[in-house]
Design a protein around this motif. Sequence first.
Motif, short mmCIF file in Angstrom:
data_model
loop_
_atom_site.label_atom_id
_atom_site.label_comp_id
_atom_site.label_asym_id
_atom_site.label_seq_id
_atom_site.Cartn_x
_atom_site.Cartn_y
_atom_site.Cartn_z
N GLY A 173 0.81 -1.21 0.00
CA GLY A 173 0.00 0.00 0.00
C GLY A 173 0.85 1.25 0.00
O GLY A 173 0.39 2.33 -0.37
N ALA A 174 2.11 1.12 0.44
CA ALA A 174 3.04 2.24 0.44
C ALA A 174 4.46 1.69 0.42
O ALA A 174 4.71 0.56 0.86
N VAL A 175 5.39 2.48 -0.10
CA VAL A 175 6.79 2.05 -0.18
C VAL A 175 7.67 3.19 0.31
O VAL A 175 7.49 4.35 -0.09
N ASN A 176 8.62 2.87 1.18
CA ASN A 176 9.62 3.84 1.62
C ASN A 176 10.98 3.43 1.04
O ASN A 176 11.67 2.58 1.60
N PRO A 177 11.38 4.04 -0.09
CA PRO A 177 12.67 3.70 -0.71
C PRO A 177 13.78 4.55 -0.09
O PRO A 177 14.32 5.45 -0.73
N TYR A 178 14.11 4.27 1.14
CA TYR A 178 14.96 5.19 1.91
C TYR A 178 16.33 5.40 1.29
O TYR A 178 16.88 6.51 1.33
N LEU A 179 16.90 4.34 0.69
CA LEU A 179 18.24 4.50 0.13
C LEU A 179 18.22 5.39 -1.11
O LEU A 179 19.13 6.21 -1.31
N ALA A 180 17.19 5.25 -1.94
CA ALA A 180 17.07 6.13 -3.11
C ALA A 180 16.94 7.59 -2.66
O ALA A 180 17.58 8.48 -3.23
N LEU A 181 16.15 7.83 -1.64
CA LEU A 181 15.94 9.20 -1.17
C LEU A 181 17.22 9.76 -0.54
O LEU A 181 17.58 10.93 -0.75
N GLU A 182 17.92 8.92 0.24
CA GLU A 182 19.17 9.38 0.84
C GLU A 182 20.23 9.65 -0.23
O GLU A 182 21.01 10.60 -0.13
N THR A 183 20.25 8.83 -1.26
CA THR A 183 21.20 9.01 -2.35
C THR A 183 20.94 10.34 -3.06
O THR A 183 21.86 11.09 -3.38
N LEU A 184 19.67 10.62 -3.31
CA LEU A 184 19.31 11.88 -3.96
C LEU A 184 19.73 13.08 -3.11
O LEU A 184 20.21 14.08 -3.63
N GLY B 179 22.19 13.21 -1.03
CA GLY B 179 23.64 13.35 -1.15
C GLY B 179 24.06 13.95 -2.48
O GLY B 179 24.92 14.83 -2.54
N LEU B 180 23.43 13.50 -3.56
CA LEU B 180 23.77 14.03 -4.89
C LEU B 180 23.38 15.50 -5.01
O LEU B 180 24.10 16.30 -5.62
N ALA B 181 22.22 15.84 -4.45
CA ALA B 181 21.74 17.21 -4.58
C ALA B 181 22.64 18.21 -3.87
O ALA B 181 22.72 19.38 -4.26
N ARG B 182 23.33 17.76 -2.84
CA ARG B 182 24.19 18.67 -2.09
C ARG B 182 25.55 18.87 -2.77
O ARG B 182 26.36 19.70 -2.33
N THR B 183 25.79 18.07 -3.79
CA THR B 183 27.07 18.16 -4.49
C THR B 183 26.86 18.85 -5.83
O THR B 183 26.08 18.37 -6.65
N ALA B 184 27.53 19.94 -6.09
CA ALA B 184 27.38 20.64 -7.36
C ALA B 184 27.91 19.76 -8.48
O ALA B 184 28.91 19.08 -8.35
N PHE C 59 25.97 23.61 -10.52
CA PHE C 59 24.56 23.72 -10.15
C PHE C 59 24.24 22.70 -9.07
O PHE C 59 24.48 21.51 -9.22
N ALA C 60 23.69 23.16 -7.98
CA ALA C 60 23.27 22.27 -6.91
C ALA C 60 21.78 22.44 -6.67
O ALA C 60 21.28 23.56 -6.60
N LEU C 61 21.08 21.32 -6.54
CA LEU C 61 19.64 21.35 -6.35
C LEU C 61 19.31 21.19 -4.87
O LEU C 61 19.99 20.45 -4.15
N ASN D 241 11.00 15.89 -6.93
CA ASN D 241 11.06 15.56 -8.36
C ASN D 241 11.06 14.04 -8.57
O ASN D 241 10.40 13.52 -9.48
N TYR D 242 11.85 13.37 -7.72
CA TYR D 242 11.94 11.91 -7.85
C TYR D 242 10.58 11.26 -7.58
O TYR D 242 10.13 10.40 -8.35
N ILE D 243 9.93 11.66 -6.51
CA ILE D 243 8.63 11.07 -6.16
C ILE D 243 7.61 11.36 -7.26
O ILE D 243 6.82 10.50 -7.64
N LYS D 244 7.66 12.55 -7.81
CA LYS D 244 6.73 12.91 -8.89
C LYS D 244 6.96 12.05 -10.12
O LYS D 244 6.01 11.56 -10.75
N SER D 245 8.22 11.83 -10.46
CA SER D 245 8.51 11.04 -11.66
C SER D 245 8.12 9.58 -11.47
O SER D 245 7.61 8.94 -12.39
N VAL D 246 8.37 9.04 -10.27
CA VAL D 246 7.95 7.67 -9.99
C VAL D 246 6.43 7.55 -10.05
O VAL D 246 5.88 6.60 -10.61
#
Length: 858
Positions: free
Chosen positions: A27-38, A40-45, A50-52, A60-65
């Motif tokens: 009924g719901a999914v918590n993809p914690y590693l994907a979110l943590e990875t994002l 980390g990536l977002a904090r790195t230019a 460009f840093a998001l 953005n990730y949740i919307k695309s999924v």
Amino acid sequence: LHVGLVVESGDPREVHHFALLFGYGAGAVNPYLALETLTGLARTADGNGFALDPAKAEKNYIKSVQKGVVKVMSKMGISTLQSYTGAQIFEALGLSQSLVDEFFTWTNTRIQGIGLDEIAEDVLTNHRRAYPPMQVPTGLALDVGGLYLWRANGEKHMYNPDSIALLQDAVRRNDPKTFEEFSKVANDESKRLCTIRGLLDFKSDQKDEVRLDEVESATEIAKRFASGAISLGSISRETHETLAIAMNRIGARSNTGEGGEDHTRFKPDPNGDSRSSAIKQVASGRFGVTIDYLVNARDLQIKMAQGSKPGEGGQIPGYKITEYIGEVRHTTPGVELISPPPHHDIYSIEDLAQLIHDLKSANPEARIHVKLVAEVGVGTIAAGVAKGKGDVVLISGDSGGTGASPLSSIKHAGLPWELGVAETQQVLCANGLRDRIVVQTDGQLKTARDVAIATLLGAEEWGLATGSLVALGCIMLRKCHLNTCSVGIATQDPELRKRFAGKPEHVINYFMMLAEDLRKYMAKLGFRTVDEMVGRTDKLEPRRAIEHWKARGLDLAPLLAQLPVLANGRRYRSVDQDHGLEQALDHLLIQNARPAIERGDRVSGTFEIRNRNRTVGAMLSGRLVKHRGSGLPDGTINFTFAGSAGQSFGAFLASGITFRVEGDANDYFGKGLSGGRLILTPPRDATFAPEENIITGNVNLYGATGGEAFIRGMAGERFAVRNSGAHAVVEGIGDHGCEYMTGGRVVVIGPTGRNFAAGMSGGIAYVLDLDGDFSVRCNKEMVDLEPIAADSEDEDLIRHLLTKHVRYTASSVAEQLLDDWDETRARFVKIMPRDYKRMLGVLTRRATTHEPELIRHG
């Protein structure tokens, strides 16, 4: 069913992972590693500095999924997540039955495969790479993977720099030796584990071999090839036409794809070449399906399913729709073309049989060809196609296809053609149907070995689309959707198109060398003709020495089941389908219209009609256009019918023909209307009020490209779906009106159902909003509702069409509206697609400022 399941896991990251988890009950999914990875990536230019914002990255990730999961649901015909959750609409590929029985109960798994031990080994292998024993990892880099794009150290790809270079070198020099090297690379033992056919070997006996000179010629074999359905718009005009020229020179078949074809290509070039594609795809009447298009085909292909990426084709961004592409597709330049998941004119095998009959009536000389996708149960559908009088059934595999497909569908949509062809052959033979239909297959066939296995499993014709494009210069950049193809193949950018260097000879050389190589396999296996080879699964066996630890549990026996032999001893098409065209009313119409067809004289006549008279007008229109090369001036042929018209009355009706029905009509009235005029009124002695009664069925004017229709009464559901050019007046409709419309004008002067204008990207509708509540029933995702301005073009058009409606049908409703026009105009609502309006403004500005046409990415 009384508890909600929440999955918390580091594994889910792709759309398919979430679709699978929901499909099996989450009924719901918590993809914690994907979110943590994002985060980390977002904090790195990145390289551009460009840093998001991490929160924005997660959003953005949740919307695309979410969009990806909704897309999967929509193409499966499921509207809500509640219905999708636990629906288990999957087939397992390479999982053992014991694993499936315990954890994925009731899911189909046909060739067995891995179990818990192998899954555990996979998990532990990943863990050991992340945490090597007895040492602390420093600067650990993730594996590049290479699932979607070729990487030197990544996943094996059957098309890679080596195989592409060898194939292009071989076809440019017409060098069989280099082609042999290409085949060796493509058939390489290590890469053969990529496919089911790679797990099979030939079972040859030296005493069965025949001499090569006894085998059917390569020239005859080549006629069985097709270059695959690649539409104009997805690839450049130069590429599309070069493919057609090449295939026509060797008597094989190129395919228009779903994008229509320029009518100037129907006539041979001065040098004798033909740029007309032998296979014209109908694709649910999507783009450019005119009577002219239909009569200039050797095959008419109904696209029941998308093909290698089910549900994902036809989505072309607006910047690839140039004025030329827009004209060919009967749509608007610059407006994105979406691919509706369901087939709106086919809800049953009877509907499919009707469309087959419609197309055969329009062009009796063409084979009617139905495209299916390899999936469990496809054999049963293929049997239905055979019973519905189809001449060819195509089983399309999961590989190959558009490089513009969403990533979630490149690996997880469709199944290998080997499974589909084997099942189709078995079901058709078991039901005594195999001898009446051709079986074709496609999906990353590359070499003669692939073709030989396809034939032994049951296919006597083969499509090679990706191979054809590679031969012409494609280097698999997978940028087809970006309009930036640097070799000028999958682009409409005029500057990039200049780089196209492919020639017809390159494609011809590819197919002729394929045919010659196939002859060698045939000689070794003891076959003199392709027909003898079809369905001979006794000449195949599973590879004995498969060392890969994941392949040990596979069971390929279901593919190689021995088939029953038909009464005539044949496992290939050997008899023609009886399409029952001899009883068509059109023979009488053609006889009465002969002065018009031959000399252009005006003719008229009155005929009785019953609902057993199907597809009236299609054969007449086909004969007319075939004889004259086009339609006739307005009003040349005027026929009146009294009674109840059957399915598809006036289908593909050509210009110059006017049909009037005094009675009622069944479904598909005016399907594919191609310039003719249709008038439908109740019988003259009718005592009911027409505007309060349904006088014609569902799916009227489906895929119409031109002409007019005036209906004195109400129509059923899905009125003018995919209309791209017809003008119509109707006095009320059911649900889903003007769905996916791309052109034309529709005036509704009565009640409408819900979901009006869903997916409508072009054309304009005008609805009389009597109760002021039309907005609630309109799907406003792509359209805006506007009033009708006084002294506007809209006002003039509505009045003009209503005046015609009164003249042709004596409608008291339309007459009253015209008499009280000031009040009437205020109650009309204009339904205007937003992108269509934007591009009309662009085109108007360009026409006044003389701007050049240049539609590029961005």
